[in-house]
Each structure stands twice: as C-alpha cells, then as structure tokens.
Design an enzyme around this catalytic site. Structure first.
Site, mmCIF file in Angstrom:
data_model
loop_
_atom_site.group_PDB
_atom_site.id
_atom_site.type_symbol
_atom_site.label_atom_id
_atom_site.label_comp_id
_atom_site.label_asym_id
_atom_site.label_seq_id
_atom_site.Cartn_x
_atom_site.Cartn_y
_atom_site.Cartn_z
ATOM 1 N N TYR A 1 17.423 -3.260 4.798
ATOM 2 C CA TYR A 1 16.478 -3.396 3.675
ATOM 3 C C TYR A 1 16.696 -4.742 2.977
ATOM 4 O O TYR A 1 15.744 -5.498 2.750
ATOM 5 C CB TYR A 1 16.673 -2.232 2.691
ATOM 6 N N LYS B 1 14.075 -7.911 2.654
ATOM 7 C CA LYS B 1 13.637 -8.442 1.355
ATOM 8 C C LYS B 1 14.042 -9.916 1.235
ATOM 9 O O LYS B 1 13.293 -10.728 0.676
ATOM 10 C CB LYS B 1 14.240 -7.621 0.206
HETATM 11 N N1 LIG Z 1 13.490 1.196 -6.264
HETATM 12 C C1 LIG Z 1 14.501 0.378 -6.533
HETATM 13 O O1 LIG Z 1 15.598 0.807 -6.882
HETATM 14 C C2 LIG Z 1 14.305 -1.107 -6.436
HETATM 15 C C3 LIG Z 1 15.380 -1.950 -6.735
HETATM 16 C C4 LIG Z 1 15.200 -3.326 -6.676
HETATM 17 C C5 LIG Z 1 13.972 -3.845 -6.308
HETATM 18 N N2 LIG Z 1 12.961 -3.003 -5.997
HETATM 19 C C6 LIG Z 1 11.679 -3.580 -5.592
HETATM 20 O O2 LIG Z 1 10.738 -3.231 -6.587
HETATM 21 C C7 LIG Z 1 9.434 -3.147 -5.986
HETATM 22 C C8 LIG Z 1 8.789 -1.845 -6.381
HETATM 23 O O3 LIG Z 1 9.550 -0.782 -5.838
HETATM 24 P P1 LIG Z 1 9.359 0.708 -6.319
HETATM 25 O O4 LIG Z 1 10.657 1.157 -6.842
HETATM 26 O O5 LIG Z 1 8.136 0.840 -7.173
HETATM 27 O O6 LIG Z 1 9.143 1.405 -4.907
HETATM 28 P P2 LIG Z 1 8.203 2.620 -4.473
HETATM 29 O O7 LIG Z 1 8.025 3.572 -5.591
HETATM 30 O O8 LIG Z 1 8.791 3.082 -3.187
HETATM 31 O O9 LIG Z 1 6.827 1.913 -4.239
HETATM 32 C C9 LIG Z 1 6.613 1.068 -3.146
HETATM 33 C C10 LIG Z 1 5.172 1.204 -2.749
HETATM 34 O O10 LIG Z 1 4.951 0.359 -1.619
HETATM 35 C C11 LIG Z 1 4.089 1.046 -0.772
HETATM 36 N N3 LIG Z 1 4.149 0.657 0.617
HETATM 37 C C12 LIG Z 1 5.145 0.814 1.519
HETATM 38 N N4 LIG Z 1 4.753 0.412 2.728
HETATM 39 C C13 LIG Z 1 3.455 0.012 2.603
HETATM 40 C C14 LIG Z 1 2.515 -0.505 3.491
HETATM 41 N N5 LIG Z 1 2.783 -0.687 4.796
HETATM 42 N N6 LIG Z 1 1.284 -0.824 3.033
HETATM 43 C C15 LIG Z 1 0.977 -0.645 1.723
HETATM 44 N N7 LIG Z 1 1.852 -0.150 0.821
HETATM 45 C C16 LIG Z 1 3.079 0.166 1.264
HETATM 46 C C17 LIG Z 1 4.499 2.494 -0.884
HETATM 47 O O11 LIG Z 1 3.428 3.291 -0.471
HETATM 48 P P3 LIG Z 1 3.671 4.631 0.337
HETATM 49 O O12 LIG Z 1 4.000 5.620 -0.724
HETATM 50 O O13 LIG Z 1 2.351 4.840 1.005
HETATM 51 O O14 LIG Z 1 4.811 4.394 1.295
HETATM 52 C C18 LIG Z 1 4.818 2.631 -2.376
HETATM 53 O O15 LIG Z 1 3.679 3.056 -3.104
HETATM 54 C C19 LIG Z 1 9.661 -3.351 -4.495
HETATM 55 O O16 LIG Z 1 9.423 -4.699 -4.171
HETATM 56 C C20 LIG Z 1 11.131 -3.047 -4.299
HETATM 57 O O17 LIG Z 1 11.663 -3.716 -3.177
HETATM 58 C C21 LIG Z 1 13.080 -1.650 -6.075
#
Ligand SMILES: NC(=O)c1ccc[n+]([C@@H]2O[C@H](COP(=O)([O-])OP(=O)(O)OC[C@H]3O[C@@H](n4cnc5c(N)ncnc54)[C@H](OP(=O)(O)O)[C@@H]3O)[C@@H](O)[C@H]2O)c1
Length: 299
Positions: free
Chosen positions: A130, A134
């Site tokens: 992952y 990223k």
């Molecule tokens: N969560 C954490 O702890 C964390 C920490 C640091 C940084 N981040 C970053 O913060 C950002 C937001 O993350 P989040 O926590 O909101 O994650 P999340 O709730 O998992 O949301 C990610 C979204 O991306 C969508 N996605 C995945 N694959 C896709 C595809 N092929 N086409 C279109 N959409 C797709 C997912 O849709 P589906 O539901 O359809 O899969 C989901 O709605 C991301 O860039 C993540 O890397 C997150």
C-alpha cells in the site's frame, strides 16, 4: 471554481461533500456512480484522463484510493493502478488543461524508523505494498507536475470519521459487543502515529484549494501522538461519557509481534505538520477532541 472529486463515497469523500466551500462547483465521482455521483474507475487511467478533458476542472481533488492495507499485499497490481496510475493520469491531463491536482497521501510512505516526526521534504521509504503504491502516486505527481506548481501532495495519517470503515468505529463496535461480558480487546501499543478526523482533514483539503496553496507537499494530522492502544481506550472512555456505551471492554496492550498482519506498518509515523499549519492558517485540533466530535456525530 470547478473541482472534480474522486472517492466521493469514501469516508473522506463524504466529509468533503459536507463542507463544500461557497463558490465551488463540485463534480463528485465514485467507482460506481449514482446518487448524484459521476462514475469514474480510478483503475482506468484513460477514463481519468477523459474525465479531466471533459470537465476541465480547476482542481482535481483525488481523495479516492485503494486503502485496504493488508489486501494490497496480495493485489499489488490493482493497488498500483489505483494509487499510482490514477494520479499520473490526472497529472498528465492537467498539464494539458492547466488545472491543479490535490493528491491525498499517507504517513505509510515512511518507514517509521527515525523516531521523530517526518517533515514534508523527507525521503519516502515505504514498508508495504500500500505504501509503495501511494509513494508511486506521489512520485508521478512530482515527475509530471513538479516545477509547474500545479501539483500538491497532502499526506495525512490514521483517518477516522463518523461513517465508513475505520479504527474508531471498529473499536466502538467491539466495546459494545464485549463490554457487558468483560471480554478484553487486544490492541497494538508499539505503533505510534496520530489519528486524524475526516472533518479536520476535509477542512485542510478545502483550505488548500480555496487559498491556492502552492507548497508541493503538505502534512495534515490532528494534534498530538497516540498508539493504537491509546485510541482504543479513548474510544471506550469517550463513548461511555457520551452515553454510546454502557460498559467499556478492558483493553490489553499487545506488541506488533503478538498481532501479526500481512502488511508491515511503520512503528512511528508522526507527521510534522508545523509548516503546513502555518501555510494553511489552520489551528490543529487535539486528536482526542476530534475523536470526541467524531463520536458525537455517530450518536
Ligand atoms: N484511512 C486511513 O487511515 C488513511 C490514512 C492516511 C491516508 N489516507 C488516504 O486518505 C484518502 C482517503 O481515504 P479514506 O480513508 O477516505 O478511504 P476510504 O474510505 O477507503 O475511501 C476510498 C474510496 O476510494 C474508492 N476507490 C477505491 N478504488 C477505486 C476505484 N478503482 N475507482 C474509484 N474509486 C475507488 C473507494 O470506493 P469503493 O468503496 O468502491 O472501493 C472508496 O470510496 C486516500 O488517499 C488514502 O490513501 C487514508
């Protein structure tokens, strides 16, 4: 100002949609589309490029990502297509149209070994698939848009909101399931970082766009430091205070070795947000206060 948002159905995406600033015309997209969302598959680089040429946004806010940290170890190609390919496609298309890209990224691009908070300009050294994908997304943004001032990478950590799948909601469920019987939870204590609420993170993303910030890399987390164990205990204590729980489950501290998972995680991944907080002119919220607000929104 027109903004194309990806990942609009995710936990950050939902917070971003609740806080759209005045003057922003939002085109919100998700993989499936529907319910007011445009369909856009981030694994399809051509579709990402076409979306930029079709909508000609002033900004692409790339909040969507392949976020399943452990599953990425067995699906690295898909994770790379979404986390590396989509930002590259957006960057290349935006170079043509003249728009800007806000690429949301993660503390997992660092190896967690230096024992002090990471500054925005420090080198990447991800430990797992992952983090590597990223990091590939960050590298693509820098390679294509570096020097143009059109690309901004915003790294954050341990994202948690009142909806979606996240550690705080999982801990709340486990406290509810086990509190009455007194069955303990085991939670890792030797990984330190900082929780970040989707509410404060969305505010930082929108400020980046509305203020036209041009720093190439920003760091945004809530304030303070915590282990996963600390957060699990805090969820129980705050949920009791808020009347979301009748009994809190006991929480046992585990080492990472006692709780093996497919992906290796950084043991200390605090982000130094000081310069970004100044640039964004946003005061940080202590993580426990932000967690309380998150739980109030669940109630
Ligand atoms: N969560 C954490 O702890 C964390 C920490 C640091 C940084 N981040 C970053 O913060 C950002 C937001 O993350 P989040 O926590 O909101 O994650 P999340 O709730 O998992 O949301 C990610 C979204 O991306 C969508 N996605 C995945 N694959 C896709 C595809 N092929 N086409 C279109 N959409 C797709 C997912 O849709 P589906 O539901 O359809 O899969 C989901 O709605 C991301 O860039 C993540 O890397 C997150």
């Amino acid at each position: 100002m027109k903004v194309l948002l990806t990942g609009a159905a995710g936990q950050l995406g939902q917070a971003l949609r609740q806080q759209v600033p005045a003057g922003v015309e939002l085109i919100a997209s998700s993989r499936a589309g529907g319910e007011g969302l445009v369909a856009l598959d981030l694994a399809d680089a051509q579709a990402c490029c076409t979306a930029v040429h079709e909508h000609r946004p002033d900004w692409v806010l790339n909040g969507g990502a392949y976020t399943a940290v452990d599953k990425a170890e067995s699906e690295p190609e898909l994770a790379l297509a979404v986390n590396g390919g989509a930002p590259r496609a957006f960057a290349e298309a935006l170079l043509d149209t003249g728009g800007r890209l806000l690429q949301v990224s993660t503390d997992f691009v660092f190896n967690g070994q230096q024992g002090s908070p990471y500054r925005p300009e420090q080198s990447r050294d991800p430990l797992g698939a992952y983090g590597r994908t990223k990091a590939a997304g960050e590298e693509a943004v820098e390679a294509v848009l570096g020097g143009s001032g059109q690309g901004v990478i915003l790294r954050t950590s341990w994202v948690m909101g009142p909806v979606g799948k996240n550690f705080a909601l999982t801990m709340l469920r486990l406290h509810r399931e086990r509190g009455a019987s007194g069955q303990a939870l085991g939670v890792v204590e030797d990984q330190v970082g900082c929780p970040t609420s989707t509410h404060t993170l969305a505010a930082a993303c929108w400020r980046t766009i509305t203020a036209g910030i041009s720093e190439p890399v920003l760091h945004w987390s809530d304030a303070g430091a915590a282990s996963w164990y600390d957060v699990a205990v805090a969820v129980g204590e705050l949920a009791l205070e808020l009347g979301l729980l009748e009994h809190m489950a006991p929480v046992n501290a585990l080492t990472t070795a006692e709780y093996p998972l497919p992906a290796q995680r950084p043991s200390y991944s605090l982000l130094d947000c000081s310069s970004s907080r100044k640039a964004l002119e946003l005061a940080p919220t202590p993580w426990r206060q932000a967690l309380r607000q998150l739980l109030e929104a669940v109630a």
